[in-house]
Write an enzyme that holds these catalytic residues in place. Structure first.
Site, PDB file in Angstrom:
ATOM      1  N   CYS A 186       9.052  -2.379   2.734  1.00  0.00           N
ATOM      2  CA  CYS A 186       8.668  -3.775   3.009  1.00  0.00           C
ATOM      3  C   CYS A 186       8.560  -3.947   4.526  1.00  0.00           C
ATOM      4  O   CYS A 186       9.070  -3.141   5.289  1.00  0.00           O
ATOM      5  CB  CYS A 186       9.709  -4.730   2.423  1.00  0.00           C
ATOM      6  SG  CYS A 186      11.369  -4.450   3.014  1.00  0.00           S
ATOM      7  N   PRO A 187       7.874  -5.004   4.969  1.00  0.00           N
ATOM      8  CA  PRO A 187       7.775  -5.210   6.420  1.00  0.00           C
ATOM      9  C   PRO A 187       9.084  -5.757   6.980  1.00  0.00           C
ATOM     10  O   PRO A 187       9.919  -6.262   6.225  1.00  0.00           O
ATOM     11  CB  PRO A 187       6.652  -6.252   6.548  1.00  0.00           C
ATOM     12  CG  PRO A 187       6.643  -6.968   5.250  1.00  0.00           C
ATOM     13  CD  PRO A 187       7.152  -6.035   4.204  1.00  0.00           C
ATOM     14  N   GLU A 200      15.366   2.282  18.114  1.00  0.00           N
ATOM     15  CA  GLU A 200      14.533   3.440  18.452  1.00  0.00           C
ATOM     16  C   GLU A 200      13.653   3.245  19.686  1.00  0.00           C
ATOM     17  O   GLU A 200      13.198   4.209  20.288  1.00  0.00           O
ATOM     18  CB  GLU A 200      13.613   3.806  17.264  1.00  0.00           C
ATOM     19  CG  GLU A 200      12.491   2.798  17.023  1.00  0.00           C
ATOM     20  CD  GLU A 200      11.538   3.208  15.889  1.00  0.00           C
ATOM     21  OE1 GLU A 200      12.024   3.591  14.816  1.00  0.00           O
ATOM     22  OE2 GLU A 200      10.316   3.128  16.098  1.00  0.00           O
ATOM     23  N   LYS A 216       0.829  -1.219   0.000  1.00  0.00           N
ATOM     24  CA  LYS A 216       0.000   0.000   0.000  1.00  0.00           C
ATOM     25  C   LYS A 216       0.861   1.266   0.000  1.00  0.00           C
ATOM     26  O   LYS A 216       0.645   2.176  -0.794  1.00  0.00           O
ATOM     27  CB  LYS A 216      -0.943  -0.021   1.216  1.00  0.00           C
ATOM     28  CG  LYS A 216      -1.994  -1.132   1.112  1.00  0.00           C
ATOM     29  CD  LYS A 216      -2.821  -1.265   2.344  1.00  0.00           C
ATOM     30  CE  LYS A 216      -2.135  -1.940   3.497  1.00  0.00           C
ATOM     31  NZ  LYS A 216      -1.727  -3.339   3.287  1.00  0.00           N
ATOM     32  N   HIS A 253       9.796   8.470  13.946  1.00  0.00           N
ATOM     33  CA  HIS A 253       8.674   7.589  13.595  1.00  0.00           C
ATOM     34  C   HIS A 253       7.372   8.393  13.503  1.00  0.00           C
ATOM     35  O   HIS A 253       6.379   8.048  14.152  1.00  0.00           O
ATOM     36  CB  HIS A 253       8.545   6.460  14.640  1.00  0.00           C
ATOM     37  CG  HIS A 253       7.975   5.201  14.051  1.00  0.00           C
ATOM     38  ND1 HIS A 253       8.492   3.959  14.286  1.00  0.00           N
ATOM     39  CD2 HIS A 253       6.915   4.994  13.238  1.00  0.00           C
ATOM     40  CE1 HIS A 253       7.787   3.040  13.667  1.00  0.00           C
ATOM     41  NE2 HIS A 253       6.812   3.645  13.018  1.00  0.00           N
ATOM     42  N   ARG A 259      10.801   0.125   8.898  1.00  0.00           N
ATOM     43  CA  ARG A 259      11.220  -0.334  10.228  1.00  0.00           C
ATOM     44  C   ARG A 259      12.725  -0.205  10.317  1.00  0.00           C
ATOM     45  O   ARG A 259      13.447  -0.541   9.360  1.00  0.00           O
ATOM     46  CB  ARG A 259      10.814  -1.793  10.485  1.00  0.00           C
ATOM     47  CG  ARG A 259       9.329  -1.998  10.801  1.00  0.00           C
ATOM     48  CD  ARG A 259       8.914  -1.399  12.150  1.00  0.00           C
ATOM     49  NE  ARG A 259       7.519  -1.586  12.462  1.00  0.00           N
ATOM     50  CZ  ARG A 259       6.531  -0.720  12.161  1.00  0.00           C
ATOM     51  NH1 ARG A 259       6.812   0.399  11.538  1.00  0.00           N
ATOM     52  NH2 ARG A 259       5.292  -0.980  12.515  1.00  0.00           N
TER      53      ARG A 259
END
Ligand code: NAD
Length: 342
Positions: A199-200, A257, A152, A289, A228
């Site tokens: 990407c995850p 983080e 997405k 973030h 991430r």
């Protein structure tokens, strides 16, 4: 129904407060959810957690003992949840999509800020320093944007890049985005002027940007990470910047983080030498973030999170469930006597 919200801040509480009523009592905690704070969930039916909470096996065991039935993540990523330990003990839901444009636009905002030195110019003109020395940027039109992960957010980012006249080259393990020019990961790495990660975080993508991939990149490459932190080996990134191999880095997330981001640490000495060094670089931009942090995303996150909780307790359905999956069925835990799917 009682829901314990962990790691909340004023800016997300205001979007959830209207949902706290006679049917659903929401208790907001500032603190992160971890093994030391899980006790606060005693008496709650559900727990709501965020990106830097550590929902490990010990936390899950405690929540299970307290009778907590649902972990509602108010974010898309769930890499911080031990799904294997949760299987059979705690159902887990997330917010799969809220505003991909929020994150995609932040990635582009960081890139534009970096290449046109807006962060430098902003500080200068506030001091009435109108010199242009050192502010020379470059044009994005015609450059090659490498996108890793075209879900997405990656797809929304590709659209923005196409609109700016960039040529998009993408890698995805499961390519499905129309109008995108896909290539193998090493081709994307070697041929892109800018690389943006969407990407995850999985065992496979952890440190996808490392010493070897950086050495294969074009000199002067810009790296954007709004996904991430652990996708990038930060030591290798710092080395690449010091070697002048990497032209700039735009980081909304950082490997370590979790103890730093979302908090005001301005009165403290930063113990993370790599982050301190990265922040000291003139060509590194760090935001904490915040790519999602828009009215649209916060509204959608609150709506879907509450709907996940209500659906589960009021109708027995969990639309946005994330479930542990494995091929090793024999060794897997069971839920109501049933093993997970491969
Ligand atoms: P998504 O699930 O829609 O898309 C992820 C894409 O990555 C998919 O197309 C998938 O096929 C691909 N992918 C999976 N494994 C891969 C691999 N090994 N190599 C390459 N591609 C792979 O997710 P999304 O909504 O686009 O979100 C992407 C990531 O953005 C999330 O996982 C999350 O970590 C991050 N995120 C960050 C913020 C923020 O505020 N900074 C906010 C939301 C999401």
């Amino acid at each position: 129904m009682k829901v314990a919200f962990f790691d909340t801040k004023e800016y997300d509480r205001q979007f959830f407060e209207p949902y706290s009523n006679g049917q659903m009592q929401i208790i907001f905690y500032d603190t992160d959810l971890n093994e030391n704070t899980a006790e606060l969930a005693r008496g709650a039916d559900a727990v709501c957690a965020f990106v830097n909470d550590d929902i490990n096996a010990e936390v899950i065991e405690k929540l299970n003992t307290f009778g907590v039935k649902l972990l509602a993540m108010r974010c898309a990523g769930y890499n911080n949840v031990d799904l294997k330990s949760a299987f059979g003990k705690l159902r887990v839901a997330r917010v799969p999509a809220y505003s991909p444009y929020a994150v995609a636009e932040h990635a582009m905002a960081m890139l534009l800020c970096s290449v046109r030195r807006i962060h430098k110019a902003y500080n200068r003109t506030r001091d009435f320093n109108f010199s242009l020395n050192g502010l020379t940027g470059f044009v994005l039109h015609g450059k090659t944007m490498g996108i890793i992960g075209t879900g997405k957010i990656g797809a929304a980012f590709a659209e923005i890049c196409n609109g700016m006249g960039m040529s998009v080259l993408a890698y995805d393990k499961f390519p499905k985005c129309e109008g995108v020019n896909y290539a193998a990961l090493d081709e994307v790495i070697a041929n892109s002027d800018i690389i943006s990660l969407h990407c995850p975080l999985t065992p496979e993508t952890r440190h996808i940007i490392n010493k070897n991939t950086i050495s294969a990149m074009k000199k002067g490459v810009i790296i954007i990470n709004t996904s991430r932190g652990e996708l990038i080996d930060s030591e290798a990134l710092l080395a690449g910047i010091k070697d002048r191999k990497i032209g700039a880095a735009c980081l909304d997330v950082y490997e370590e983080e979790s103890d730093l981001f979302f908090e005001d640490n301005s009165g403290h000495i930063l113990n993370d030498d790599i982050l301190a060094r990265l922040i000291s670089m003139p060509n590194v931009l760090v935001t904490s973030h915040q790519a999602f942090l828009t009215v649209e995303a916060l509204t959608a996150i609150a709506r879907t999170t509450i709907e996940n909780i209500r659906g589960f307790f009021e109708r027995g359905e969990l639309q946005n469930e994330v479930v542990y999956r494995t091929d090793n069925i024999a060794a897997a835990p069971k839920r109501d006597g049933v093993a997970p799917s491969p």
